[in-house]
Write a protein that holds these residues in place. Structure first.
Motif, PDB file in Angstrom:
ATOM      1  N   PHE A  99       0.850  -1.201   0.000  1.00 46.48           N
ATOM      2  CA  PHE A  99       0.000   0.000   0.000  1.00 46.48           C
ATOM      3  C   PHE A  99       0.881   1.245   0.000  1.00 46.48           C
ATOM      4  N   ASN A 100       0.372   2.327  -0.555  1.00 52.17           N
ATOM      5  CA  ASN A 100       1.063   3.621  -0.439  1.00 52.17           C
ATOM      6  C   ASN A 100       0.010   4.703  -0.174  1.00 52.17           C
ATOM      7  N   ALA A 101       0.424   5.941  -0.270  1.00 48.23           N
ATOM      8  CA  ALA A 101      -0.508   7.035   0.050  1.00 48.23           C
ATOM      9  C   ALA A 101      -0.427   8.081  -1.047  1.00 48.23           C
ATOM     10  N   PRO A 102      -0.969   7.757  -2.227  1.00 49.89           N
ATOM     11  CA  PRO A 102      -0.718   8.643  -3.362  1.00 49.89           C
ATOM     12  C   PRO A 102      -1.403  10.008  -3.277  1.00 49.89           C
ATOM     13  N   HIS A 103      -2.458  10.139  -2.469  1.00 48.71           N
ATOM     14  CA  HIS A 103      -3.203  11.395  -2.541  1.00 48.71           C
ATOM     15  C   HIS A 103      -3.240  12.189  -1.237  1.00 48.71           C
ATOM     16  N   SER A 104      -2.388  11.781  -0.281  1.00 49.43           N
ATOM     17  CA  SER A 104      -2.428  12.488   1.004  1.00 49.43           C
ATOM     18  C   SER A 104      -1.854  13.903   0.904  1.00 49.43           C
ATOM     19  N   ASN A 105      -1.077  14.166  -0.143  1.00 48.04           N
ATOM     20  CA  ASN A 105      -0.478  15.505  -0.238  1.00 48.04           C
ATOM     21  C   ASN A 105      -1.106  16.365  -1.342  1.00 48.04           C
ATOM     22  N   THR A 106      -2.246  15.927  -1.822  1.00 43.67           N
ATOM     23  CA  THR A 106      -2.929  16.643  -2.914  1.00 43.67           C
ATOM     24  C   THR A 106      -3.130  18.129  -2.585  1.00 43.67           C
ATOM     25  N   ARG A 107      -3.693  18.381  -1.410  1.00 46.32           N
ATOM     26  CA  ARG A 107      -4.010  19.757  -1.040  1.00 46.32           C
ATOM     27  C   ARG A 107      -2.736  20.607  -0.922  1.00 46.32           C
ATOM     28  N   SER A 108      -1.669  19.981  -0.402  1.00 46.46           N
ATOM     29  CA  SER A 108      -0.414  20.732  -0.234  1.00 46.46           C
ATOM     30  C   SER A 108       0.098  21.225  -1.583  1.00 46.46           C
ATOM     31  N   VAL A 109       0.041  20.366  -2.595  1.00 48.34           N
ATOM     32  CA  VAL A 109       0.522  20.774  -3.928  1.00 48.34           C
ATOM     33  C   VAL A 109      -0.388  21.880  -4.467  1.00 48.34           C
ATOM     34  N   ALA A 110      -1.691  21.696  -4.298  1.00 48.25           N
ATOM     35  CA  ALA A 110      -2.640  22.680  -4.836  1.00 48.25           C
ATOM     36  C   ALA A 110      -2.394  24.055  -4.214  1.00 48.25           C
ATOM     37  N   GLU A 111      -2.141  24.091  -2.910  1.00 49.15           N
ATOM     38  CA  GLU A 111      -1.908  25.385  -2.246  1.00 49.15           C
ATOM     39  C   GLU A 111      -0.625  26.043  -2.765  1.00 49.15           C
ATOM     40  N   LEU A 112       0.403  25.225  -3.009  1.00 42.57           N
ATOM     41  CA  LEU A 112       1.658  25.804  -3.516  1.00 42.57           C
ATOM     42  C   LEU A 112       1.412  26.462  -4.885  1.00 42.57           C
ATOM     43  N   VAL A 113       0.643  25.789  -5.713  1.00 49.05           N
ATOM     44  CA  VAL A 113       0.368  26.319  -7.060  1.00 49.05           C
ATOM     45  C   VAL A 113      -0.360  27.664  -6.968  1.00 49.05           C
ATOM     46  N   ILE A 114      -1.322  27.749  -6.055  1.00 52.25           N
ATOM     47  CA  ILE A 114      -2.063  29.006  -5.890  1.00 52.25           C
ATOM     48  C   ILE A 114      -1.100  30.115  -5.451  1.00 52.25           C
ATOM     49  N   ALA A 115      -0.242  29.786  -4.477  1.00 46.14           N
ATOM     50  CA  ALA A 115       0.733  30.778  -3.991  1.00 46.14           C
ATOM     51  C   ALA A 115       1.618  31.239  -5.140  1.00 46.14           C
ATOM     52  N   GLU A 116       2.010  30.278  -5.995  1.00 42.33           N
ATOM     53  CA  GLU A 116       2.943  30.623  -7.077  1.00 42.33           C
ATOM     54  C   GLU A 116       2.287  31.505  -8.147  1.00 42.33           C
ATOM     55  N   MET A 117       1.003  31.310  -8.364  1.00 44.59           N
ATOM     56  CA  MET A 117       0.346  32.187  -9.354  1.00 44.59           C
ATOM     57  C   MET A 117       0.452  33.645  -8.909  1.00 44.59           C
ATOM     58  N   ILE A 118       0.156  33.874  -7.632  1.00 46.63           N
ATOM     59  CA  ILE A 118       0.205  35.259  -7.133  1.00 46.63           C
ATOM     60  C   ILE A 118       1.668  35.738  -7.100  1.00 46.63           C
ATOM     61  N   ALA A 119       2.560  34.856  -6.656  1.00 53.30           N
ATOM     62  CA  ALA A 119       3.970  35.246  -6.567  1.00 53.30           C
ATOM     63  C   ALA A 119       4.516  35.639  -7.942  1.00 53.30           C
ATOM     64  N   LEU A 120       4.116  34.891  -8.976  1.00 56.64           N
ATOM     65  CA  LEU A 120       4.606  35.203 -10.328  1.00 56.64           C
ATOM     66  C   LEU A 120       4.010  36.518 -10.826  1.00 56.64           C
ATOM     67  N   SER A 121       2.710  36.721 -10.616  1.00 53.58           N
ATOM     68  CA  SER A 121       2.122  37.924 -11.210  1.00 53.58           C
ATOM     69  C   SER A 121       2.499  39.182 -10.443  1.00 53.58           C
ATOM     70  N   ARG A 122       3.092  39.018  -9.223  1.00 55.22           N
ATOM     71  CA  ARG A 122       3.571  40.200  -8.507  1.00 55.22           C
ATOM     72  C   ARG A 122       5.104  40.224  -8.419  1.00 55.22           C
ATOM     73  N   GLY A 302       0.617   9.127   7.138  1.00 59.70           N
ATOM     74  CA  GLY A 302       0.669   8.199   8.277  1.00 59.70           C
ATOM     75  C   GLY A 302      -0.685   7.547   8.505  1.00 59.70           C
ATOM     76  N   LEU A 303      -1.724   8.349   8.464  1.00 64.99           N
ATOM     77  CA  LEU A 303      -3.071   7.810   8.721  1.00 64.99           C
ATOM     78  C   LEU A 303      -3.571   6.951   7.571  1.00 64.99           C
ATOM     79  N   GLU A 304      -3.293   7.396   6.343  1.00 66.18           N
ATOM     80  CA  GLU A 304      -3.833   6.676   5.176  1.00 66.18           C
ATOM     81  C   GLU A 304      -3.266   5.250   5.105  1.00 66.18           C
ATOM     82  N   VAL A 305      -1.945   5.113   5.286  1.00 60.05           N
ATOM     83  CA  VAL A 305      -1.354   3.776   5.167  1.00 60.05           C
ATOM     84  C   VAL A 305      -1.709   2.923   6.387  1.00 60.05           C
ATOM     85  N   ALA A 306      -1.735   3.540   7.571  1.00 62.74           N
ATOM     86  CA  ALA A 306      -2.104   2.781   8.774  1.00 62.74           C
ATOM     87  C   ALA A 306      -3.523   2.224   8.621  1.00 62.74           C
TER      88      ALA A 306
END
Ligand code: NAI
Length: 406
Positions: A99-122, A302-306
Motif C-alpha cells: 500500500f502507499n498514500a498517493p493522494h495524502s499531499n494533494t491539497r499541499s501541492v494545490a496550495e503551492l500552485v495558488i501561492a505561485e500564481m500570485i507570486a509570479l504575477s507580482r 501516516g493515517l492513510e497507510v495505517a
C-alpha cells in the motif's frame, strides 16, 4: 500454512514515520515497534520474520532477496508516494499486499500552485531578493492581480481539480485539458485540445503523471502556443517540460515567468548541489520538489497507510494495494472470513469450493479478483470450524497464503 491475523499482531515502522500511524495502529490492538533509521538488507532480513506488516519510507529497500525472509509478512506500507524501493512483483508472488498514500499531499501541492500564481504575477521572488540586497524596487509595472485571469490546468485529476476549486474562489476563470473525459467542477470548462488551453490561458499549470505520453509534453512548439506574457507552473514531474526550451522562451520574454518544483534530474539528497539552466533568470521561482512536503501531508500519509494496514489485516480489504487485486467486501455478521491468495490458474476456485461443500459449510459471500499472476479470494462462510477449512485450502498446491481474519 494458515495464518491468523492474531498470530503475529506486531507491526514495524521504520524511517521516522509520523507518530500518528503508531497511535492509530496501537488503538486497533497492534504492537508497534519503531526504528528511526532505514535498515539495510541484513537488518531487514533479521527483522522481517517478526512482523505481520512493515512500514517504510523511500530509503529502505525491500528487494526480492529481503522478501524471501518475509514469510509472516502480510502487508507492506510505503508511507510515501513512490514504491520503486519495493520489488512489487516479488511481493505479489508471495501474496504480500503493498500500500502507499498517493493522494495524502494533494491539497499541499494545490496550495503551492495558488501561492505561485500570485507570486509570479507580482514578481515576489525577485522583489524579495532585491529588498534583501537593499534595493527598493517600488513599481506597479508588470504586476497584476490574478482575479479575472484564465488558469489552464493540464491534467484534471486529484491535484488539478483541487487547484481548480481554489482558483475559482479567487476569481480566476478555469479551463482544463485531460486525456480522459472529466466532470468539470464549479464553472470550469474543458478545452477540446491542449493547444486551445495553451492559447487562452494566462497561467498554465501541469498536473499530469510521468508516463511516456507526457514525456516532453511542453516543448518549444507548445511554449510558442502560450500567450505572450503568460506563466508556466510545473509541480508534476520534471520530464514533462523541455527545460532548455523553457529557458529560451523566458530569455525571449515570450513567457513572463515560471515556477518549477520538479526537474528532470534532481539531487538525491540535501547535501548534493542543485544545478539547472533555469537558475538566475528573472521571475523564475525554483523550489526543491516540496509541492507535497508539509506537516499536514506527512500526518495524512501516516493515517492513510495505517488505515490500509488495519483494513487488510482485520477484514482482508485490499483496496488501494498497488500490486494486488483490489477486493473490498463489507463485513457480514455471524460469519467467518477466510482469505486465500493463489496462483491464477484454471480450476483453483473449483477446488476451494469442493473443500467447502464437502465440509457442509455454507458460503454467505464470495468475491474473487485476479490479475495475470494471482487470485485473491475473500469468502464469508457459516461454519464453526473455519480454521479447519482454511488449513485444507492452504494445502492446495496452488495456494500461496490462506488466513482466517474472524
Ligand atoms: P492523478 O492521477 O489524480 O491525475 C493525473 C491526471 O492527468 C488524470 O486526470 C489523467 O487522466 C491526466 N492525464 C494523464 N495523461 C495525460 C495526458 N497525456 N494529457 C492530459 N492529461 C493527462 O494525479 P495527481 O495526484 O493529481 O498528481 C499529478 C502529478 O503531480 C503527478 O505527476 C504526481 O507525480 C505529481 N505530484 C507532485 C508532487 C510534488 O511534490 N511536486 C506531490 C504529489 C504529486
Amino acid at each position: 500454512m494458515v495464518m491468523k491475523s492474531q498470530d503475529k499482531p506486531s507491526i514495524l515502522l521504520v524511517e521516522n514515520i509520523h507518530p500518528v500511524a503508531k497511535e492509530f495502529l496501537e488503538g486497533h490492538g497492534y504492537q508497534v515497534d519503531l526504528l528511526s533509521h532505514a535498515p539495510d538488507e541484513a537488518e531487514l532480513i533479521q527483522l522481517l520474520p517478526r512482523y505481520c506488516a512493515i512500514g517504510i519510507r523511500s530509503k529502505s529497500e525491500l528487494t526480492a532477496k529481503v522478501l524471501t525472509h518475509a514469510a509472516p509478512t502480510l502487508a507492506i506500507g510505503a508511507f510515501c508516494i513512490g514504491t520503486n524501493q519495493i520489488d512489487l512483483a516479488a511481493a505479489r508472488k508471495m501474496g504480500v499486499a503493498v500500500f502507499n498514500a498517493p493522494h495524502s499531499n494533494t491539497r499541499s501541492v494545490a496550495e503551492l500552485v495558488i501561492a505561485e500564481m500570485i507570486a509570479l504575477s507580482r514578481q515576489l521572488g525577485d522583489r524579495n531578493s532585491k529588498a534583501h540586497q537593499g534595493d527598493w524596487v517600488k513599481s506597479a509595472e508588470g504586476s497584476r492581480e490574478v482575479r479575472g485571469k484564465v488558469l489552464g490546468i493540464v491534467g484534471y485529476g486529484h491535484i488539478g481539480s483541487q487547484v481548480s476549486i481554489l482558483a475559482e474562489s479567487m476569481g480566476l476563470q478555469v479551463v482544463f485539458y485531460d486525456a480522459v473525459k472529466k466532470l468539470p467542477l464549479g464553472n470550469a470548462r474543458a478545452t477540446t485540445s491542449l493547444d486551445e488551453l495553451l492559447s487562452v490561458s494566462d497561467f498554465v499549470t501541469l498536473h499530469v503523471p510521468e508516463i511516456p505520453e507526457t514525456m516532453n509534453m511542453i516543448g518549444a512548439r507548445e511554449l510558442r502556443r502560450m500567450k505572450k506574457g503568460s506563466y508556466l507552473i510545473n509541480a508534476s514531474r520534471g520530464t514533462v517540460v523541455v527545460i532548455d526550451d523553457l529557458v529560451a522562451s523566458l530569455r525571449e520574454k515570450h513567457l513572463a515567468g515560471c515556477a518549477v518544483d520538479v526537474f528532470p534530474v534532481e539531487p538525491a539528497s540535501n547535501k548534493e548541489k542543485f544545478v539547472t539552466p533555469l537558475q538566475n533568470l528573472p521571475n523564475v521561482i525554483l523550489t526543491p520538489h516540496i509541492g507535497g512536503s508539509t506537516e499536514e501531508a506527512q500526518r495524512a500519509i501516516g493515517l492513510e497507510v495505517a488505515e490500509s494496514f488495519r483494513r487488510f489485516l482485520k477484514i482482508g480489504s485490499s483496496s488501494g494495494a498497488v500490486n494486488f487485486p483490489n477486493v473490498d467486501l463489507p463485513v457480514k455478521q455471524g460469519t467467518s472470513r477466510i482469505l486465500n491468495v493463489h496462483r491464477n490458474e484454471p480450476g483453483v476456485l473449483g477446488e476451494i469450493n469442493t473443500i467447502i461443500s464437502q465440509a457442509g459449510a455454507n458460503i454467505e459471500a464470495q468475491f474473487l479478483s485476479t490479475d495475470a499472476e494471482i487470485g485473491y479470494l475473500v469468502m464469508d462462510v457459516h461454519y464453526s470450524h473455519a480454521d479447519d477449512l482454511a488449513s485444507r485450502i492452504a494445502q492446495l498446491q496452488r495456494s500461496i497464503r490462506t488466513r482466517v481474519v474472524y
